[in-house]
Design a protein around this motif. Structure first.
Motif, PDB file in Angstrom:
ATOM      1  N   UNK A  69       0.891  -1.361   0.037  1.00 50.45           N
ATOM      2  CA  UNK A  69      -0.004  -0.050  -0.185  1.00 50.45           C
ATOM      3  C   UNK A  69       1.003   1.289   0.061  1.00 50.45           C
ATOM      4  N   UNK A  70       2.118   1.276   0.475  1.00 49.82           N
ATOM      5  CA  UNK A  70       3.013   2.397   0.500  1.00 49.82           C
ATOM      6  C   UNK A  70       3.422   2.711  -0.689  1.00 49.82           C
ATOM      7  N   UNK A  71       3.585   1.578  -1.426  1.00 49.88           N
ATOM      8  CA  UNK A  71       4.259   1.625  -2.915  1.00 49.88           C
ATOM      9  C   UNK A  71       3.274   1.939  -3.715  1.00 49.88           C
ATOM     10  N   UNK A  72       1.944   1.629  -3.776  1.00 53.62           N
ATOM     11  CA  UNK A  72       0.934   1.984  -4.401  1.00 53.62           C
ATOM     12  C   UNK A  72       0.555   3.477  -4.212  1.00 53.62           C
ATOM     13  N   UNK A  73       0.653   3.838  -2.971  1.00 53.09           N
ATOM     14  CA  UNK A  73       0.375   5.135  -2.929  1.00 53.09           C
ATOM     15  C   UNK A  73       1.350   6.310  -3.392  1.00 53.09           C
ATOM     16  N   UNK A  74       2.769   5.631  -3.511  1.00 49.60           N
ATOM     17  CA  UNK A  74       3.945   6.346  -4.059  1.00 49.60           C
ATOM     18  C   UNK A  74       3.720   6.387  -5.521  1.00 49.60           C
ATOM     19  N   UNK A  75       3.196   5.284  -6.277  1.00 50.96           N
ATOM     20  CA  UNK A  75       3.025   5.366  -7.457  1.00 50.96           C
ATOM     21  C   UNK A  75       1.762   6.334  -7.998  1.00 50.96           C
ATOM     22  N   UNK A  76       0.866   6.615  -6.989  1.00 52.93           N
ATOM     23  CA  UNK A  76      -0.302   7.588  -7.456  1.00 52.93           C
ATOM     24  C   UNK A  76       0.326   9.187  -6.834  1.00 52.93           C
ATOM     25  N   UNK A  77       1.481   9.233  -6.677  1.00 47.74           N
ATOM     26  CA  UNK A  77       1.948  10.513  -6.545  1.00 47.74           C
ATOM     27  C   UNK A  77       1.960  11.250  -5.119  1.00 47.74           C
ATOM     28  N   UNK A  78       1.656  10.337  -4.131  1.00 47.59           N
ATOM     29  CA  UNK A  78       1.565  10.593  -2.727  1.00 47.59           C
ATOM     30  C   UNK A  78       2.871  10.960  -2.298  1.00 47.59           C
ATOM     31  N   UNK A  79       3.009  12.161  -1.356  1.00 46.77           N
ATOM     32  CA  UNK A  79       4.340  12.238  -0.535  1.00 46.77           C
ATOM     33  C   UNK A  79       4.428  11.248   0.316  1.00 46.77           C
ATOM     34  N   UNK A  80       5.695  11.031   1.006  1.00 49.45           N
ATOM     35  CA  UNK A  80       6.103  10.038   2.141  1.00 49.45           C
ATOM     36  C   UNK A  80       4.840  10.078   3.298  1.00 49.45           C
ATOM     37  N   UNK A  81       4.699  11.127   3.569  1.00 47.54           N
ATOM     38  CA  UNK A  81       3.793  11.177   4.725  1.00 47.54           C
ATOM     39  C   UNK A  81       2.447  10.752   4.610  1.00 47.54           C
ATOM     40  N   UNK A  82       1.899  10.937   3.218  1.00 50.68           N
ATOM     41  CA  UNK A  82       0.806  10.442   2.924  1.00 50.68           C
ATOM     42  C   UNK A  82       0.708   8.807   2.648  1.00 50.68           C
ATOM     43  N   UNK A  83       1.771   8.543   1.967  1.00 53.71           N
ATOM     44  CA  UNK A  83       2.046   7.036   1.851  1.00 53.71           C
ATOM     45  C   UNK A  83       2.240   6.408   3.095  1.00 53.71           C
ATOM     46  N   UNK A  84       2.766   6.846   4.265  1.00 56.99           N
ATOM     47  CA  UNK A  84       2.725   6.024   5.403  1.00 56.99           C
ATOM     48  C   UNK A  84       1.177   6.166   6.053  1.00 56.99           C
ATOM     49  N   UNK A  85       0.469   7.409   5.798  1.00 57.83           N
ATOM     50  CA  UNK A  85      -0.927   7.107   6.517  1.00 57.83           C
ATOM     51  C   UNK A  85      -1.659   6.264   5.591  1.00 57.83           C
TER      52      UNK A  85
END
Length: 291
Positions: free
Chosen positions: A239-255
């Motif tokens: 889910x972290x990598x999926x969020x990162x693929x969508x352009x989310x910054x690291x704090x949002x990836x973590x959340x």
């Protein structure tokens, strides 16, 4: 190719080419293709061809060439399904989705979705259930093909994180800008197809292992130094990598990773401090400065 009649009255070359394309690629083979070509393009076979029988040779050769491409892209899937069943679905796919790209690498892009749609039409009975595993195997093999051909990191500096970030830095966004590597592919699966694919590749003489039972999991396929590698992921990592693929910054990836995986944010941040440098070293993520 079959010869065009020399005294064909006034038909533009583009019209004749469209006629041939329809006749060669229509579902049902050359005979059905000629009927459709006559209807769609205002020409009759007798006007276009001197030897209509030869069209079957070219049409069959066209389909066989595309079938060979699908067989090359899905080697383990072909072995699991068997030549007859794979050929049945592959021909149906080719007829319904004729190649329109300048590269045959794009031909099989929708094959897994085509199998999934066939499963949906088969319903929830034994026939539909029998297709669920091949569909996921097709997705894995397609992802491997895409990861091998996508732009990679080979000509860029080694994709390691320069500084080990703290949990607070991750939370506040005080970290380097990262992105998913362009050749990384992510899969959420209900069968252990990664392990199965590796077992099948190692099996001798086209033997295939027995189909495994359901075991949900997550896989990242990455390429580093021109070599593909498949990595098992924990749910929060996926889910972290999926969020990162969508352009989310690291704090949002973590959340997003914490929320989707059911873990606490503190746990995700603590684990991420150790895992992110390893993900970068494996070529799954890279710095935005690598563009």
């Amino acid at each position: 190719m079959a010869e065009r009649d020399r005294d064909l009255p006034g038909a533009p070359l583009a019209q004749v080419q469209a006629w041939f394309l329809t006749a060669m690629t229509a579902p049902g083979g050359a005979a059905r293709g000629v009927e459709l070509a006559d209807q769609r393009h205002g020409l009759q076979a007798a006007q276009v061809l001197k030897g209509a029988a030869r069209l079957h040779i070219y049409a069959d050769g066209y389909v066989l060439r595309l079938l060979e491409c699908l067989q090359a892209d899905y080697p383990v899937l072909r072995r699991v399904m068997g030549d007859a069943l794979f050929g049945f679905f592959a021909r149906a796919y080719i007829w319904r989705h004729p190649s329109v790209s300048t590269t045959l690498h794009d031909l099989g892009g929708g094959f897994a979705d085509f199998l999934a749609a066939s499963q949906a039409r088969a319903g929830e009975g034994a026939q539909g259930a029998a297709l669920r595993f091949p569909v996921e195997l097709a997705r894995l093999e397609r992802a491997r093909g895409e990861a091998s051909r996508a732009p990679g990191l080979e000509k860029l500096p080694r994709p390691l994180l320069p500084v080990l970030p703290s949990g607070l830095a991750l939370l506040l966004g005080q970290t380097p800008a990262w992105r998913l590597a362009p050749c990384t592919r992510l899969l959420a699966l209900t069968y252990p197809v990664q392990a199965y694919w590796q077992q099948a590749q190692a099996a001798p003489d086209d033997a295939v292992p027995p189909q495994p039972g359901e075991a949900p999991g997550f896989v990242a396929i990455a390429r580093l130094h021109y070599r593909l590698a498949m990595h098992d992921l924990q749910p929060w990592q996926f889910y972290w990598l999926q969020a990162l693929a969508g352009g989310a910054p690291p704090p949002d990836c973590a959340r997003q990773a914490a929320q989707a995986s059911g873990r606490s944010l503190d746990e995700v941040l603590a684990d991420a401090m150790l895992w992110l440098p390893m993900a970068a070293a494996a070529g799954m993520i890279t710095g935005a400065t690598a563009d």
